[in-house]
Design an enzyme around this catalytic site. Structure first.
Site, mmCIF file in Angstrom:
data_model
loop_
_atom_site.group_PDB
_atom_site.id
_atom_site.type_symbol
_atom_site.label_atom_id
_atom_site.label_comp_id
_atom_site.label_asym_id
_atom_site.label_seq_id
_atom_site.Cartn_x
_atom_site.Cartn_y
_atom_site.Cartn_z
ATOM 1 N N ASP A 91 0.859 -1.196 0.000
ATOM 2 C CA ASP A 91 0.000 0.000 0.000
ATOM 3 C C ASP A 91 0.891 1.241 0.000
ATOM 4 O O ASP A 91 1.887 1.310 0.733
ATOM 5 C CB ASP A 91 -0.901 0.011 1.238
ATOM 6 C CG ASP A 91 -1.860 1.187 1.221
ATOM 7 O OD1 ASP A 91 -2.917 1.064 0.552
ATOM 8 O OD2 ASP A 91 -1.552 2.215 1.846
ATOM 9 N N ASN A 129 -2.449 12.859 -3.410
ATOM 10 C CA ASN A 129 -3.401 13.255 -4.457
ATOM 11 C C ASN A 129 -3.926 14.666 -4.218
ATOM 12 O O ASN A 129 -4.054 15.474 -5.145
ATOM 13 C CB ASN A 129 -4.584 12.277 -4.506
ATOM 14 C CG ASN A 129 -4.430 11.270 -5.637
ATOM 15 O OD1 ASN A 129 -3.567 11.429 -6.481
ATOM 16 N ND2 ASN A 129 -5.251 10.241 -5.622
ATOM 17 N N ASP A 171 -1.638 9.493 -10.751
ATOM 18 C CA ASP A 171 -1.572 8.468 -11.808
ATOM 19 C C ASP A 171 -0.131 8.197 -12.207
ATOM 20 O O ASP A 171 0.255 7.044 -12.461
ATOM 21 C CB ASP A 171 -2.379 8.916 -13.031
ATOM 22 C CG ASP A 171 -3.878 8.899 -12.761
ATOM 23 O OD1 ASP A 171 -4.307 8.287 -11.759
ATOM 24 O OD2 ASP A 171 -4.630 9.502 -13.566
ATOM 25 N N GLU A 192 -4.614 2.339 -4.388
ATOM 26 C CA GLU A 192 -3.168 2.419 -4.255
ATOM 27 C C GLU A 192 -2.575 1.135 -3.713
ATOM 28 O O GLU A 192 -1.403 1.113 -3.296
ATOM 29 C CB GLU A 192 -2.793 3.593 -3.331
ATOM 30 C CG GLU A 192 -3.175 3.426 -1.855
ATOM 31 C CD GLU A 192 -4.598 3.900 -1.584
ATOM 32 O OE1 GLU A 192 -4.921 4.179 -0.430
ATOM 33 O OE2 GLU A 192 -5.400 3.991 -2.546
#
Length: 727
Positions: free
Chosen positions: A586, A594, A603, A629
């Site tokens: 993770d 983000n 991305d 993620e």
């Protein structure tokens, strides 16, 4: 042919007897009456024998007509089978309609001969069989074409029946000739006996001329009538010979013609009067078929006149008046007056048309055999193409297709060498993915512009390195003919099929192929189309498969593929009693990342992590995007220690990973990783994932940027039983 001489001799004897009887004694009258009566009976007997001889000749002529009609049936049937032209059926129909009438006439003429009647029945059965076979051939030609007719002809059933017909006709002709000889001998015997009585009567009449003079007149008149009858018979016999369709002529012992019928004169281009009394060997039998001289001493007709043996000759020629020649078969038989040979009778027929028809039939048969071989070869090529197409359509991957293509090409094009060249994804390079054969000179990798076939979009051939335009990817040391065939499918150029025929192979010919190079080009084009279509389908299938199992952002396998693969690998590990590791990864603080840098930067980060995981896994490992993620690695045959080591390598590699967005570095990245191993931490897919997820949450709770394994004995589903092996 000796009846004319007999009549002349008897005429002379009758005239002499008449003079003697006129001066005889009257006492001889009674003797002469008896002699006249006996002569009358002899003439009647001779007349009966003459009619029987005429009857026998008619039977022989009837047999010849039947045999001639059957030959017309056979020739017309074969001619129609070969050409399919309806004109050949006209002689067949005429002969078929004439045969029953001819058989009927023969049946009537042989009614008094049971043996001949029995043979005639057999001949009728064989004739019906021959007509049936010919009709079958004609119907097969009309319905099935030349191949159907050829199958019937090759059975040789018609030839067998025709041979039996010839044997039957020969037996009947021998029987009739035997009767003819017997009757001729009987007539001659009666003549000699009549002469003896006449001489005896003349001697007696000399002693009694008064009585004989009165009665001799009546005897003389009776004999004159007999002479007239004999002369009439002679003219009738000549009329029969003149009407015969075969050529007939008579020679004396010096080889001069004493008789020639119109058919013989017509076939030789003369009028009968032009040949009478002339040496026929010098006129029309002077040379052999090869035009070498033919001495009269070696001529079969001359030999027959010498030894009295009949001869049947084939394969010779008679020369016509205009200098041309005609192929003939003929029979020479001796003419005898008692034991003396007085001449030779020759019967012949023009067989030039028959020989030409046989030659035409032979050529047609050769052409048919050539066509059959061509069709068989084409059928074999079509079969091989079909097999190659089936194998290519059954391939699962492009690599597997490459392995199938080379053996398929070697079967279809066994001579020479070649290469299968494929255009790469960037369209800037063509690579040889498979090669075969020897004496091969081609670049293994070259730009598309180096190949004229790819530039022109069609086949390019070069037979001579010095004279033809060579592609740049072919070496100058090439020997033989070079073929480059572009492979195009769905509007896209996939590559090129390159073939090299060895020197001399392109010019080879065989009886089944007039242009082997064109045949190989046709096969190469067809094979290139098959390969192009198969590769296009495989590429499309691979694309669709990747779209269904790959994550479009990271390029890793998606969750659907993960679940299928994990279950499969878990069953394999249970079956082989080996470990299976699961690493759940993770990204730390991804939501905050983000919010700070935006989703495009997120991305980029996920894409960079995906590339890193792809490079840090073994070939047998499976790297997947688990969701958001989170990522997951499946490590077959990996113990807990190995999984921890691999997880640490990934964690450290990510810390040194630098990702930038729009020229701005997005800082350091850390990972929280949970590890679980089968069978130590669970025996099912759900248990392993749940155990790894628990370890992951512990890693986050303990400060992130670390690898955590489950506590000893951790098993969240309460069972250590592994799943059963897959069926």
């Amino acid at each position: 042919m000796g009846s004319g001489s007999i009549v002349d001799n008897r005429r002379k004897m009758l005239l002499a007897l008449e003079k003697k009887i006129l001066v005889g004694f009257a006492v001889a009258a009674l003797v002469l009456i008896a002699i006249g009566g006996f002569a009358y009976l002899s003439v009647r007997e001779y007349g009966n024998n003459s009619r029987l001889i005429s009857h026998t000749l008619q039977v022989l002529e009837g047999l010849q007509e039947v045999q001639s009609s059957l030959k017309d049936v056979e020739s017309a049937g074969r001619g129609f089978a070969v050409t399919g032209q309806e004109e050949y059926l006209e002689p067949y129909k005429l002969a078929k309609s004439a045969i029953p009438q001819q058989m009927q006439r023969l049946r009537g003429m042989t009614a008094d001969n049971p043996v001949q009647q029995q043979r005639l029945k057999t001949l009728e059965s064989l004739t019906e069989a021959k007509l049936g076979i010919t009709q079958s051939i004609i119907e097969a030609r009309q319905k099935q074409g030349m191949e159907g007719a050829a199958l019937l002809i090759r059975t040789n059933e018609g030839q067998r029946v025709m041979d039996q017909i010839r044997q039957q006709v020969a037996a009947m002709e021998d029987e009739e000739r035997t009767l003819l000889a017997e009757r001729s001998q009987m007539a001659e015997s009666h003549g000699r006996r009549a002469n003896f009585v006449i001489v005896l009567g003349t001697l007696v009449a000399l002693g009694a001329c008064a009585l004989a003079s009165l009665l001799a007149q009546r005897g003389v008149l009776e004999r004159r009538r007999a002479e007239t009858a004999m002369e009439s018979l002679r003219r009738e016999s000549e009329s029969i010979l003149n009407a015969a369709g075969e050529g007939i002529y008579r020679l004396d012992n010096q080889g001069n013609a004493t008789y020639i019928n119109p058919a013989a004169a017509r076939m030789l281009g003369y009028e009968p009067e032009e040949l009478m009394g002339r040496p026929l060997h010098a006129l029309m039998h002077h040379s052999r078929p090869d035009e070498s001289p033919y001495p009269r001493e070696e001529c079969p007709m001359h030999l027959t006149a010498q030894d009295g043996l009949s001869r049947h000759i084939e394969g010779e020629v008679f020369w016509k008046k205009d200098g041309t020649r005609t192929a003939v078969e003929y029979t020479s038989a001796p003419i005898r007056e008692g034991p003396k040979i007085t001449g030779v009778v020759v019967t012949f027929r023009d067989v030039g048309k028959r020989i030409q028809a046989e030659e035409d039939l032979r050529l047609s048969k050769l052409q048919l055999e050539t066509t059959v071989r061509q069709l068989e070869k084409q059928a074999h090529e079509i079969t091989l193409l079909g097999e190659a197409g089936e194998l290519l359509q059954s391939c699962q991957t492009v690599k597997e297709a490459y392995e199938v293509i080379v053996p398929s090409i070697r079967k279809l094009l066994p001579k020479g060498s070649g290469a299968l060249c494929i255009t790469n994804h960037s369209r800037n390079l063509v690579e040889a993915v498979a090669t075969w054969g020897e004496d091969f000179d081609i670049e293994r990798s070259f730009p598309p512009e180096d190949c004229w076939a790819l530039r022109l979009g069609r086949l390019h051939r070069a037979e001579h390195a010095e004279m033809d335009l060579l592609c740049r990817h072919i070496g100058r040391s090439m020997r033989g003919c070079s073929l480059c065939v572009p492979m195009m499918a769905q509007g896209e150029t996939l590559g090129m099929l390159h073939l090299v025929e060895p020197a001399g192979a392109a010019g080879e010919t065989d009886s089944a192929s007039a242009s082997p190079l064109e045949t190989r080009q046709r096969l190469a084009v067809a094979l290139a189309e098959q390969i192009a279509l198969a590769l296009a389908n495989l590429n499309l299938r691979e694309t669709l498969r990747n779209q269904s199992i790959r994550d479009p952002l990271t390029g890793l396998f998606n969750r659907r593929y993960l679940e299928e693969s994990l279950d499969r690998e878990l069953r394999r590990s249970a079956r082989e009693e080996k470990a299976l590791g699961v690493i759940l990864i993770d990204l730390d603080h991804f939501k905050q990342f983000n919010d700070t840098f935006g989703h495009e930067a997120g991305d980029e980060l996920l894409r960079g992590l995906g590339e890193l995981l792809s490079t840090r896994t073994r070939k047998e490992d499976i790297a997947c995007r688990y969701g958001g993620e989170e990522f997951l690695l499946i490590l077959p045959n990996a113990t807990l220690d190995i999984c921890c080591q691999r997880a640490e390598l990934v964690r450290k590699a990510v810390r040194s990973l630098h990702v930038s967005h729009r020229g701005q570095s997005i800082g350091h990245i850390t990972l929280s990783i949970g590890v679980a191993v089968f069978p130590q931490h669970g025996g099912t897919t759900q248990t392993l994932l749940r155990t790894a997820d628990t370890a992951l949450y512990r890693a986050k709770a303990e400060g992130r940027d670390r690898v955590v394994v489950p506590e000893d004995g951790a098993n969240l589903d309460g069972t250590d039983e592994p799943p059963g092996p897959a069926a």
